[in-house]
Design a protein around this motif. Sequence first.
Motif, mmCIF file in Angstrom:
data_model
loop_
_atom_site.group_PDB
_atom_site.id
_atom_site.type_symbol
_atom_site.label_atom_id
_atom_site.label_comp_id
_atom_site.label_asym_id
_atom_site.label_seq_id
_atom_site.Cartn_x
_atom_site.Cartn_y
_atom_site.Cartn_z
ATOM 1 N N LEU A 1 25.800 65.401 40.930
ATOM 2 C CA LEU A 1 24.815 64.938 39.963
ATOM 3 C C LEU A 1 24.224 66.128 39.204
ATOM 4 N N LEU A 2 23.941 67.208 39.907
ATOM 5 C CA LEU A 2 23.425 68.420 39.278
ATOM 6 C C LEU A 2 24.402 68.937 38.217
ATOM 7 N N ALA A 3 25.666 68.984 38.560
ATOM 8 C CA ALA A 3 26.679 69.439 37.602
ATOM 9 C C ALA A 3 26.718 68.519 36.384
ATOM 10 N N ASP A 4 26.660 67.217 36.625
ATOM 11 C CA ASP A 4 26.672 66.260 35.515
ATOM 12 C C ASP A 4 25.455 66.439 34.614
ATOM 13 N N TYR A 5 24.293 66.662 35.212
ATOM 14 C CA TYR A 5 23.085 66.894 34.416
ATOM 15 C C TYR A 5 23.189 68.186 33.610
ATOM 16 N N GLN A 6 23.771 69.223 34.188
ATOM 17 C CA GLN A 6 23.902 70.486 33.467
ATOM 18 C C GLN A 6 24.787 70.314 32.229
ATOM 19 N N LEU A 7 25.908 69.606 32.382
ATOM 20 C CA LEU A 7 26.787 69.378 31.226
ATOM 21 C C LEU A 7 26.118 68.460 30.206
ATOM 22 N N PHE A 8 25.415 67.450 30.692
ATOM 23 C CA PHE A 8 24.685 66.550 29.804
ATOM 24 C C PHE A 8 23.647 67.341 29.012
ATOM 25 N N TYR A 9 22.915 68.213 29.686
ATOM 26 C CA TYR A 9 21.924 69.068 29.029
ATOM 27 C C TYR A 9 22.582 69.882 27.910
ATOM 28 N N MET A 10 23.727 70.497 28.225
ATOM 29 C CA MET A 10 24.417 71.314 27.221
ATOM 30 C C MET A 10 24.858 70.467 26.030
ATOM 31 N N ASN A 11 25.341 69.269 26.293
ATOM 32 C CA ASN A 11 25.754 68.384 25.206
ATOM 33 C C ASN A 11 24.579 68.024 24.307
ATOM 34 N N VAL A 12 23.470 67.641 24.919
ATOM 35 C CA VAL A 12 22.300 67.232 24.123
ATOM 36 C C VAL A 12 21.750 68.423 23.344
ATOM 37 N N ARG A 13 21.803 69.596 23.942
ATOM 38 C CA ARG A 13 21.368 70.809 23.231
ATOM 39 C C ARG A 13 22.221 70.986 21.967
ATOM 40 N N GLY A 14 23.529 70.772 22.120
ATOM 41 C CA GLY A 14 24.427 70.864 20.964
ATOM 42 C C GLY A 14 24.140 69.805 19.914
ATOM 43 N N PHE A 15 23.830 68.584 20.350
ATOM 44 C CA PHE A 15 23.467 67.531 19.391
ATOM 45 C C PHE A 15 22.233 67.959 18.603
ATOM 46 N N HIS A 16 21.257 68.511 19.301
ATOM 47 C CA HIS A 16 20.007 68.969 18.692
ATOM 48 C C HIS A 16 20.278 70.032 17.621
ATOM 49 N N TRP A 17 21.118 70.982 17.960
ATOM 50 C CA TRP A 17 21.403 72.070 17.023
ATOM 51 C C TRP A 17 22.239 71.629 15.841
ATOM 52 N N ASN A 18 23.136 70.681 16.035
ATOM 53 C CA ASN A 18 24.158 70.377 15.036
ATOM 54 C C ASN A 18 23.955 69.078 14.255
ATOM 55 N N ILE A 19 22.910 68.326 14.560
ATOM 56 C CA ILE A 19 22.692 67.045 13.891
ATOM 57 C C ILE A 19 22.549 67.248 12.372
ATOM 58 N N LYS A 20 23.177 66.362 11.620
ATOM 59 C CA LYS A 20 23.092 66.400 10.155
ATOM 60 C C LYS A 20 22.920 64.969 9.656
ATOM 61 N N GLY A 21 22.446 64.853 8.450
ATOM 62 C CA GLY A 21 22.355 63.542 7.829
ATOM 63 C C GLY A 21 20.936 63.029 7.715
ATOM 64 N N PRO A 22 20.815 61.776 7.238
ATOM 65 C CA PRO A 22 19.490 61.217 6.939
ATOM 66 C C PRO A 22 18.585 61.069 8.162
ATOM 67 N N GLU A 23 19.159 61.000 9.358
ATOM 68 C CA GLU A 23 18.318 60.855 10.550
ATOM 69 C C GLU A 23 18.042 62.196 11.231
ATOM 70 N N PHE A 24 18.302 63.306 10.514
ATOM 71 C CA PHE A 24 18.120 64.640 11.091
ATOM 72 C C PHE A 24 16.750 64.822 11.727
ATOM 73 N N PHE A 25 15.686 64.610 10.965
ATOM 74 C CA PHE A 25 14.347 64.915 11.463
ATOM 75 C C PHE A 25 13.997 64.082 12.686
ATOM 76 N N GLU A 26 14.335 62.828 12.640
ATOM 77 C CA GLU A 26 14.055 61.915 13.751
ATOM 78 C C GLU A 26 14.838 62.302 15.013
ATOM 79 N N LEU A 27 16.153 62.507 14.876
ATOM 80 C CA LEU A 27 16.989 62.781 16.040
ATOM 81 C C LEU A 27 16.829 64.211 16.550
ATOM 82 N N HIS A 28 16.595 65.154 15.659
ATOM 83 C CA HIS A 28 16.390 66.542 16.085
ATOM 84 C C HIS A 28 15.244 66.604 17.099
#
Length: 158
Positions: free
Chosen positions: A23-50
Amino acid sequence: MSVNQIGLDTDKSSKLAEKLNKLLADYQLFYMNVRGFHWNIKGPEFFELHVKFEELYNNLLTKVDDIAERIVTLGKTPLHTYSDYAKVTDVKEAKDISNGKQSVQAIIDTFTALLVQQRDILAMAADLNDEGTASQMSDYIVEQEKMVWMYNAYLGGK
């Protein structure tokens, strides 16, 4: 039967710690994925999703620490290298995703898998009479079921 430092069956708590390490490993990868979503989000929902993704990765980082500390409490060593995480995680890397709906769907999919896993850990902890782990998993489940509903509502479904 031998017991560990908190009075739980040593063999059963070792098996539980193994599940928690996954579970710890899964959370670590999930964290990294969400961090990437945060950094890379584009489009009209940028401000909301960031902002939403930042809230989520901060939440996940707290859970990473809580899970690792629970493993230590059970008398075991938490995984703590990426190579160890990569060997046991089922969470796939989400690379170069900048689309809001794709990001949100990936979050929902990961939460769904985590919820199944956490229910398994909850049942195992209950069988061991490990109230600490059971309570932790129960809290995560309640919180994440609501998050899944909200993320699904954002996508306009379910």
